[in-house]
Motif scaffolding. Structure first.
Motif, PDB file in Angstrom:
ATOM      1  N   PHE A  87       0.832  -1.199   0.000  1.00 13.05           N
ATOM      2  CA  PHE A  87       0.000   0.000   0.000  1.00 13.05           C
ATOM      3  C   PHE A  87       0.867   1.250   0.000  1.00 13.05           C
ATOM      4  CE2 PHE A  87      -2.418   3.357   2.067  1.00 13.05           C
ATOM      5  CZ  PHE A  87      -3.647   3.271   1.435  1.00 13.05           C
ATOM      6  N   VAL A  88       1.868   1.262   0.870  1.00  8.19           N
ATOM      7  CA  VAL A  88       2.746   2.420   0.979  1.00  8.19           C
ATOM      8  C   VAL A  88       3.534   2.627  -0.312  1.00  8.19           C
ATOM      9  CG1 VAL A  88       4.779   3.316   2.182  1.00  8.19           C
ATOM     10  CG2 VAL A  88       2.894   2.348   3.495  1.00  8.19           C
ATOM     11  N   ASN A  89       4.092   1.555  -0.852  1.00  7.23           N
ATOM     12  CA  ASN A  89       4.869   1.671  -2.086  1.00  7.23           C
ATOM     13  C   ASN A  89       4.007   2.142  -3.250  1.00  7.23           C
ATOM     14  OD1 ASN A  89       6.990  -1.241  -1.413  1.00  7.23           O
ATOM     15  ND2 ASN A  89       7.238   0.882  -0.780  1.00  7.23           N
ATOM     16  N   ALA A  90       2.724   1.719  -3.280  1.00  4.97           N
ATOM     17  CA  ALA A  90       1.818   2.137  -4.358  1.00  4.97           C
ATOM     18  C   ALA A  90       1.549   3.641  -4.324  1.00  4.97           C
ATOM     19  CB  ALA A  90       0.502   1.366  -4.268  1.00  4.97           C
ATOM     20  N   LEU A  91       1.774   4.256  -3.168  1.00  7.57           N
ATOM     21  CA  LEU A  91       1.620   5.708  -3.043  1.00  7.57           C
ATOM     22  C   LEU A  91       2.885   6.440  -3.475  1.00  7.57           C
ATOM     23  CD1 LEU A  91      -0.158   5.934   0.447  1.00  7.57           C
ATOM     24  CD2 LEU A  91      -1.209   6.100  -1.812  1.00  7.57           C
ATOM     25  N   GLY A  92       3.905   5.685  -3.885  1.00  9.76           N
ATOM     26  CA  GLY A  92       5.170   6.297  -4.264  1.00  9.76           C
ATOM     27  C   GLY A  92       6.052   6.622  -3.081  1.00  9.76           C
ATOM     28  N   ILE A  93       5.782   5.990  -1.948  1.00  6.81           N
ATOM     29  CA  ILE A  93       6.539   6.237  -0.714  1.00  6.81           C
ATOM     30  C   ILE A  93       7.519   5.094  -0.510  1.00  6.81           C
ATOM     31  CG2 ILE A  93       6.359   6.476   1.791  1.00  6.81           C
ATOM     32  CD1 ILE A  93       3.554   7.686   1.300  1.00  6.81           C
TER      33      ILE A  93
END
Length: 363
Positions: free
Chosen positions: A118-124
């Protein structure tokens, strides 16, 4: 992710609390100061830290549908102090009353693989990671990430529990067995300058406030000291806050969210973990801010305006673990020390018994 928008509840209403530990206790105390009652629900609520300061307690299982319905009908809104309450429990309660945070958010927070995705999908950014469903998966992940890793169970586990360090020569099968041979996640070690966290509060109307980034120092896998604010560059603190706000918004949070992050030597911020509830690293807000993280949770789930996150002082919060709490006479005698004990009868190794906050001149 849709939130169950809370009604605006007037003082005198009753807040249902899922979970009976110290976070529930401190939320119930904040609620009482604002004129609200708390009804705690947990399988182990009897004599618990939260039950000691609540108006009512229900002792029943997370899967007891009849007890859950009675509980839901006896309160005006429900929140939680433990993010691993079964999603099915929250879904059932939502048939009868407002519950925040909700099941969609919890399904992400309860699973480390979902959380990282989820976090990576936000570009984080996060540390490098791989999901692992077997000892062979662990071996492949180590080969891809590098020999210095940590294997964690995807569900449950905190304060160092459910984890196995992996280094040169570690047998992946032994690491897999050490976490109970359950689904896991392999995370690469990150060389970092410090760990920080940011706590965000968000209401059902989308209004959001964030406390300043704080610096966390651990001992034996458990948070030892939190320094507020973090000793990092202003731009690093601002980036940490931006990241936490972005995650809270994407989750459609109603309540309080803590995001733990690593800060690298060059000031980059990498998300480590998040928790959709009050957090140990936010305890300093009880003594150093206009409105504590616990009050913010009460305000959010009651549909009230969020409080100010302005700090009146810098602070140093120290956990009292196990027999550390036996020092309470000297801590009570220490000028300026703000002592908080959780009402736990037995001091066991690794058990959080209380904390002490010392206020410092604001920088």
């Amino acid at each position: 992710m849709s939130a169950s928008l809370p009604p605006r509840l007037a003082p005198g209403a009753t807040i249902g609390m899922l979970g009976a530990g110290q976070l529930g206790r401190m939320t119930a105390l904040a609620a009482a100061r604002l004129g609200y009652r708390t009804h705690v629900y947990a399988p182990d609520a009897a004599g618990s830290p939260c039950a000691q300061v609540s108006a009512a307690a229900t002792i029943a299982g997370w899967d007891d549908l009849a007890a859950l319905e009675r509980f839901a009908r006896s309160v005006d809104a429900v929140t939680l102090e433990w993010e691993n309450v079964p999603v099915a429990t929250v879904e059932h309660l939502r048939r009868f009353t407002s519950v925040n945070p909700g099941p969609n958010l919890l399904s992400v927070a309860q699973d480390r693989v979902k959380e990282k995705s989820f976090v990576n999908a936000l570009g984080i950014a996060t540390a490098p990671w791989r999901a692992a469903g077997s000892a062979d998966d662990v071996a492949r992940a180590v080969a891809e990430i590098g020999p210095r890793c940590v294997l964690k169970s995807t569900r449950l586990g905190y304060d160092g529990k459910g984890q196995a360090r992996i280094g040169e020569g570690t047998d992946p099968a032994e690491a897999w067995a050490a976490i109970g041979a359950v689904d896991g996640i392999v995370e690469g070690f990150v060389t970092f300058a410090c760990e920080v966290s940011v706590i965000v509060a968000r209401g059902g109307d989308g209004a959001m406030v964030a406390y300043p980034a704080v610096e966390n120092r651990h001992k034996d896998g458990i948070l030892d000291v939190t320094l507020a604010p973090a000793r990092v560059a202003p731009e690093t603190a601002a980036e940490a806050e931006r990241v936490a706000r972005r995650i809270a918004e994407a989750l459609d949070l109603v309540g309080v969210l803590a995001v733990e992050m690593f800060v690298t030597a060059d000031g980059a911020v990498l998300v480590n973990e998040m928790a959709p509830r009050p957090h140990n690293s936010g305890h300093w807000t009880m003594d150093a801010c206009a409105a504590s993280q616990f009050e913010q949770l009460v305000r959010a789930v009651c549909g009230l305006p969020l409080g100010s996150v302005e700090r009146v002082a810098d602070a140093e919060m120290t956990n009292l673990i196990g027999e550390d709490a036996l020092r309470w006479p000297e801590l009570m005698a220490e000028p300026g020390a703000r002592l908080h004990l959780y009402g736990k009868a037995e001091a066991r190794p690794g058990r959080k018994m209380g904390h002490v906050t010392r206020l410092l001149p604001r920088t």
